[in-house]
Design a protein around this motif. Sequence first.
Motif, PDB file in Angstrom:
ATOM      1  N   ALA B 180       0.843  -1.200   0.000  1.00 18.83           N
ATOM      2  CA  ALA B 180       0.000   0.000   0.000  1.00 18.83           C
ATOM      3  C   ALA B 180       0.874   1.244   0.000  1.00 18.83           C
ATOM      4  CB  ALA B 180      -0.913  -0.010   1.219  1.00 18.83           C
ATOM      5  N   GLU B 181       2.028   1.166   0.695  1.00 17.99           N
ATOM      6  CA  GLU B 181       2.950   2.308   0.825  1.00 17.99           C
ATOM      7  C   GLU B 181       2.141   3.545   1.205  1.00 17.99           C
ATOM      8  OE1 GLU B 181       5.101   0.335   0.843  1.00 17.99           O
ATOM      9  OE2 GLU B 181       5.026  -0.991  -0.860  1.00 17.99           O
ATOM     10  N   THR B 218      -1.767  -1.560   5.300  1.00 12.68           N
ATOM     11  CA  THR B 218      -0.593  -0.911   5.887  1.00 12.68           C
ATOM     12  C   THR B 218      -0.420   0.491   5.326  1.00 12.68           C
ATOM     13  OG1 THR B 218       0.908  -1.634   4.133  1.00 12.68           O
ATOM     14  CG2 THR B 218       0.644  -3.118   6.017  1.00 12.68           C
ATOM     15  N   MET B 219       0.515   1.204   5.917  1.00 12.18           N
ATOM     16  CA  MET B 219       1.018   2.440   5.310  1.00 12.18           C
ATOM     17  C   MET B 219       2.490   2.548   5.669  1.00 12.18           C
ATOM     18  SD  MET B 219      -0.173   6.398   5.594  1.00 12.18           S
ATOM     19  CE  MET B 219      -0.218   6.544   7.343  1.00 12.18           C
ATOM     20  N   LEU B 220       3.301   2.855   4.685  1.00 12.19           N
ATOM     21  CA  LEU B 220       4.730   3.066   4.927  1.00 12.19           C
ATOM     22  C   LEU B 220       4.924   4.541   5.241  1.00 12.19           C
ATOM     23  CD1 LEU B 220       7.686   1.873   4.639  1.00 12.19           C
ATOM     24  CD2 LEU B 220       7.665   2.996   2.412  1.00 12.19           C
ATOM     25  N   TYR B 221       5.244   4.866   6.495  1.00 12.87           N
ATOM     26  CA  TYR B 221       5.380   6.283   6.849  1.00 12.87           C
ATOM     27  C   TYR B 221       6.829   6.613   7.201  1.00 12.87           C
ATOM     28  CZ  TYR B 221       5.401   4.807  11.770  1.00 12.87           C
ATOM     29  OH  TYR B 221       5.710   4.214  12.967  1.00 12.87           O
ATOM     30  N   GLY B 222       7.158   7.889   7.054  1.00  8.30           N
ATOM     31  CA  GLY B 222       8.499   8.324   7.457  1.00  8.30           C
ATOM     32  C   GLY B 222       9.439   8.581   6.296  1.00  8.30           C
ATOM     33  N   THR B 223       8.910   8.671   5.070  1.00  8.80           N
ATOM     34  CA  THR B 223       9.805   9.057   3.966  1.00  8.80           C
ATOM     35  C   THR B 223       9.436  10.463   3.494  1.00  8.80           C
ATOM     36  OG1 THR B 223       8.431   8.042   2.232  1.00  8.80           O
ATOM     37  CG2 THR B 223      10.095   6.660   3.263  1.00  8.80           C
ATOM     38  N   THR B 226       3.631  13.722   2.946  1.00  9.77           N
ATOM     39  CA  THR B 226       3.204  14.823   3.807  1.00  9.77           C
ATOM     40  C   THR B 226       2.178  14.274   4.801  1.00  9.77           C
ATOM     41  OG1 THR B 226       1.343  15.383   2.385  1.00  9.77           O
ATOM     42  CG2 THR B 226       3.447  16.464   1.900  1.00  9.77           C
ATOM     43  N   LEU B 227       1.900  15.070   5.835  1.00  5.97           N
ATOM     44  CA  LEU B 227       0.886  14.636   6.808  1.00  5.97           C
ATOM     45  C   LEU B 227      -0.483  14.524   6.125  1.00  5.97           C
ATOM     46  CD1 LEU B 227       1.803  16.570  10.081  1.00  5.97           C
ATOM     47  CD2 LEU B 227       2.383  14.230   9.418  1.00  5.97           C
ATOM     48  N   GLU B 228      -0.757  15.437   5.190  1.00 13.57           N
ATOM     49  CA  GLU B 228      -2.026  15.359   4.446  1.00 13.57           C
ATOM     50  C   GLU B 228      -2.128  14.019   3.737  1.00 13.57           C
ATOM     51  OE1 GLU B 228      -0.156  17.976   4.520  1.00 13.57           O
ATOM     52  OE2 GLU B 228      -1.382  19.768   4.832  1.00 13.57           O
ATOM     53  N   GLU B 229      -1.028  13.614   3.107  1.00 14.85           N
ATOM     54  CA  GLU B 229      -1.062  12.355   2.359  1.00 14.85           C
ATOM     55  C   GLU B 229      -1.293  11.165   3.300  1.00 14.85           C
ATOM     56  OE1 GLU B 229       1.677  13.435  -1.555  1.00 14.85           O
ATOM     57  OE2 GLU B 229       2.669  12.958   0.348  1.00 14.85           O
ATOM     58  N   ARG B 230      -0.753  11.265   4.501  1.00 16.95           N
ATOM     59  CA  ARG B 230      -1.005  10.185   5.467  1.00 16.95           C
ATOM     60  C   ARG B 230      -2.497  10.103   5.817  1.00 16.95           C
ATOM     61  NH1 ARG B 230       3.404  10.331  10.402  1.00 16.95           N
ATOM     62  NH2 ARG B 230       5.262  10.632   9.135  1.00 16.95           N
ATOM     63  N   VAL B 231      -3.064  11.265   6.124  1.00 19.62           N
ATOM     64  CA  VAL B 231      -4.474  11.249   6.544  1.00 19.62           C
ATOM     65  C   VAL B 231      -5.351  10.805   5.381  1.00 19.62           C
ATOM     66  CG1 VAL B 231      -6.348  12.587   7.532  1.00 19.62           C
ATOM     67  CG2 VAL B 231      -4.008  13.060   8.224  1.00 19.62           C
ATOM     68  N   GLU B 232      -5.037  11.282   4.172  1.00 20.22           N
ATOM     69  CA  GLU B 232      -5.830  10.873   3.000  1.00 20.22           C
ATOM     70  C   GLU B 232      -5.755   9.359   2.798  1.00 20.22           C
ATOM     71  OE1 GLU B 232      -4.067  13.346   0.039  1.00 20.22           O
ATOM     72  OE2 GLU B 232      -5.353  15.073   0.505  1.00 20.22           O
ATOM     73  N   HIS B 233      -4.590   8.795   3.042  1.00 20.24           N
ATOM     74  CA  HIS B 233      -4.409   7.348   2.932  1.00 20.24           C
ATOM     75  C   HIS B 233      -5.359   6.626   3.895  1.00 20.24           C
ATOM     76  CE1 HIS B 233      -1.670   3.768   2.231  1.00 20.24           C
ATOM     77  NE2 HIS B 233      -2.207   3.404   3.386  1.00 20.24           N
ATOM     78  N   LEU B 234      -5.404   7.122   5.126  1.00 18.41           N
ATOM     79  CA  LEU B 234      -6.269   6.483   6.130  1.00 18.41           C
ATOM     80  C   LEU B 234      -7.737   6.603   5.735  1.00 18.41           C
ATOM     81  CD1 LEU B 234      -4.437   7.702   9.380  1.00 18.41           C
ATOM     82  CD2 LEU B 234      -4.361   5.411   8.363  1.00 18.41           C
ATOM     83  N   ARG B 238     -10.573   3.725   5.048  1.00 21.72           N
ATOM     84  CA  ARG B 238     -11.851   3.731   5.758  1.00 21.72           C
ATOM     85  C   ARG B 238     -13.003   3.603   4.765  1.00 21.72           C
ATOM     86  NH1 ARG B 238     -12.409   8.944   9.302  1.00 21.72           N
ATOM     87  NH2 ARG B 238     -13.284   9.874   7.411  1.00 21.72           N
ATOM     88  N   GLU B 239     -12.867   4.295   3.631  1.00 24.03           N
ATOM     89  CA  GLU B 239     -13.929   4.226   2.620  1.00 24.03           C
ATOM     90  C   GLU B 239     -13.970   2.845   1.965  1.00 24.03           C
ATOM     91  OE1 GLU B 239     -13.819   9.004   1.602  1.00 24.03           O
ATOM     92  OE2 GLU B 239     -12.917   7.572   0.184  1.00 24.03           O
TER      93      GLU B 239
END
Lengths: 363, 691
Positions: B180-181, B218-223, B226-234, B238-239
Amino acid sequence: MSLASLLDRAATGGRLTYDEGVRLYLEAPLNELGAAAHYRRLQMHPGNDVTYVIDTTINYTNICNVHCTFCAFFRHEGSKEGYTMSHDEVLEHVRFAAEQGATQIMIQGGVNPELRLEWFTQLFREVAAQFPKVDIHSLSVSEILGLAKVEGKSVEEILIALKESGMKSLPGAGAEILVDRVRKRISARKVGPEGWVDVMRKAQRLGMPTTATMMFGSVETKEERIEHLDVIRRLQDENPGGFTAFIPWYYVPYNTYLRGEEASGYEYLRVLAISRLYLDNLAHLQASWLTPGLKMGQIALFYGCDDMGGTILEEQVVKLAGATNQAKRADLERAIRDAGFNPVIRDTYWNVRGDVALATATA
Amino acid sequence: MTAFLDPTLRAIEAKLDEGIPLSLDDGLTLFRTPDLHGLGRLATKEKRKKSGDRVFYVHNRYMNTTNVCYAGCTFCSFAVGERSEHKVRMTKEQILEKAVETGVNFNQIHIVGGHDPKQLSLDFWVPLMQEFKKRLPHAQLSFFTAAEIDYMARRHRLSSEETVKALADAGLDNINGGGAEVFSPRFRAIVCPGKVDAACWLEIHEHLHRHGVSSNATMLYGTIETLEERVEHLIALRESQERAPGYNAFIPLAFHPDGNQLDSCGWTTGVQDLRMFAVARLMLNNFDHIKAYWMIQGLKVCQLALHFGADDMDGTHGESDEERIYHSAGTKSGQYVDAKVFRALIEEAGYEPVRRNTSYDEFAYDWEPPAEYPVDTKGRRIEGEPAPQWWGNGSYPVGKALEAARATLSQKPRALRSGRISYTNDLPVYTAFDRNEVVYPGRLASTVPAELNRKLLAGELDLSPVSSFFYAQHHEELVLLPDICIGARTQVLSVVLLSDVPPALLSGRPIHVTKESASGRALLELLLRRRYGVEPTFVEHDDPLRSFLNEEVPALVIGDRAIDAREEARASDVYDLGTLWNEWTGEEMVYAVWAARREAVEGRRNDVAACVDALRKSLAWGLTHKDDVIAAAEQQKPRGPGFYQVYYDTLTFNFDERAQRGLARFYDELGEAGMLDAVPFVKPEDLRVSR
């Protein structure tokens, strides 16, 4: 009193009794205990600073006659693996550290009865003369008592001689847990709780700043940890400001006789938080990050800590060490900033050392 | 401290209380709040709504079956090409063998690999999955990621749904959440342009859910996200869960920088990790579980994560598993966590540990697959053979350790030198070796106990049985070995006091002892001092039994002479020290323990473990072949009918909890009596754990 109101009281600087301390430590949920300790820390140190000191530890000898069961470092007298550095070797280590910007050195070793008081006073004079910018924050209670014994002098006499030769402050090592039962088990040949406190009291009265430590996670009960905090708090009441910082660290069970388990992250943070709340009269709480790792060291900044301790410069690979140490300091500063604080370099007396540059530019 | 330091969290708490899904802005507020404890408190509250006090873990096997991959992701340190010397591609047989290498008591097999044209196909996997289902029906198959399924679909020119159906029919229970990255197209174009896109990733998971296969995300975080991209991923996850429910858990994967193109991103910090767990818990209101996977953030942070929204610690992995994706990228985590460690950490953090399988069915902690179950374990490793070594792409951080390991393998180490007692008391332990029923992986030399003590201390032996008192005196140099000892619940027969008066009246009377009886003397001295308040006077004598019989001088007699004494002296004059001890303390007495020199345990841990293993097997044989043991004893020292039957029944050889408790009591009493400088801990070395 409900747990919540007890937490509120402690968070706003109210003094905890021993029983209340035990209760909070055993019962308060981690989130709540942490929030209270963090609140208290922000109240005590309102700026957003987190300090650290550039320092190194020089273990001048590993020969020791104290034989603590939790120790992986010491060797018996006559052991093939035993060593004692010459003055020149120690000075070489100090020179290296000073070149890296160190403002503090900790010269600590085993209790080697071969080394007399004069060996130390000469060494400290030499260090003080050659490196006036470096504070000698050295030895420990056990070494002081060892010297008193071989010299047949009083503790005061030893401390005065050391102080005059340039040893300005005394680290709080060797406290382990200041409870008789525990010390008999893990450091039977070390002095008892009163003996430790007595040396510290004498050093403080001579105007030497001291720190206090706690080594938890060996054989003590949780209640005995609070007893230890209580011993420290009582001496601090007697000599306000005598201890500059409290440094809890956990027992590392590898290669020791005692064995056992390493404390978990959860337990480490609980100890930090209750220390912050219980020691209402002690200014600074230090996070250690070399043992639990930088991740835990950073998280500790939310559980009462306002100081990251020393960088313990490394020189194993002399050519690369400059870069390594710079990178280590950069990682440390990055972790402090990432947690929302400003990294600040201090010295042994908690003076801000603006003359020493941070490893990373301010964002 | 019930109030939030950051008052904006109050509005978010209100939304959570009403069950309203959080927005993108809420997610950003949470990521940025300085109130870490407020965040943790909210996440813990939501965690409790989902799983109450429970925290899950699974017994599983973990395998990376191939590291050949042409996806070309920049964050990866694991993938290699076909011609790389570090290539590892397991055959079907190897995979089956590896799975059962350390037994079959697991509930999940977790397999992921690379996009390897020679392995990643339905032709390879479908028969293998069927075989797994046949051999290990109790183990759920958690295979592949959506990226691997996408690769298979393309190579077979099937639709993703057709591919999914073929795998579901073959018995796939779950697919892993990798690949998922970060869903952001910007991110994927830079970081993993060769990989399945977000829409396709989500589509494959949704197809699987509709065909009854669950999954994780999953999500690969820490590269570079952006924080926006993290939240959008979540929010995208959810959808997806709304459209086609079937995700079990969300697993935040922290980026590891060693040896890949994104190394300048560095490691994630502890606070970032905790925030990530908490925000995931709060955003993903329709996910039941948030996983803190020890291999990724480390056990310390993962235990804390249980107070930041996580409710699952993932799997134990198997003892011989070799995860290589994260280990190639520098994780400091080991390869295996014992379930006991999980349980202890979870309980310490204030929760109830629950063993689960992939689909979160619950199991008793000591559940085992049925015994009559036909399990093929012939793939087990041959003892002494090194495990197959597969390493990453050369950046694997244990380069030096690997060199060292190779060097050790190339030189044949000498056999460990072991002692054995030349008396009959330890025959239940050693007869199996004498009969070649069990092979001892070291050299055995037998002599009298005092000599064994001396040789072990002098380094002429690596391990040996020694008297328990001797061990206590030298515990700093020695390591206490597990599983076997020589003890006795009550009477011991071979350590006796001969006295014409009760022990309490021995004050001032000399007691004859032999040179060799130092340990027996310690026990007698302890009993006299602590139990009877008598300060004993010992006098050395060559034959105390004779002098007692002739002149009635009290005597301590040990070994075969003690057994003789029972026949030659009046029964009322014979005091069995085992009985005196047990009457006094209620505990068992341990007379001998097995100990090894510290450097042997440190330098040759596996060899010492092999010796202990052989001793254990040999003892098991001895205890089930009593007649053979008695025959051997009669041959060595004839005692007449029935004696050895009784003798071996009085002795205990298992260094179990009861024996350890008895020994600890012995040491405590010695300490109290001032007979030991330092009181040792009774904690046998756990040789299965590497240090």
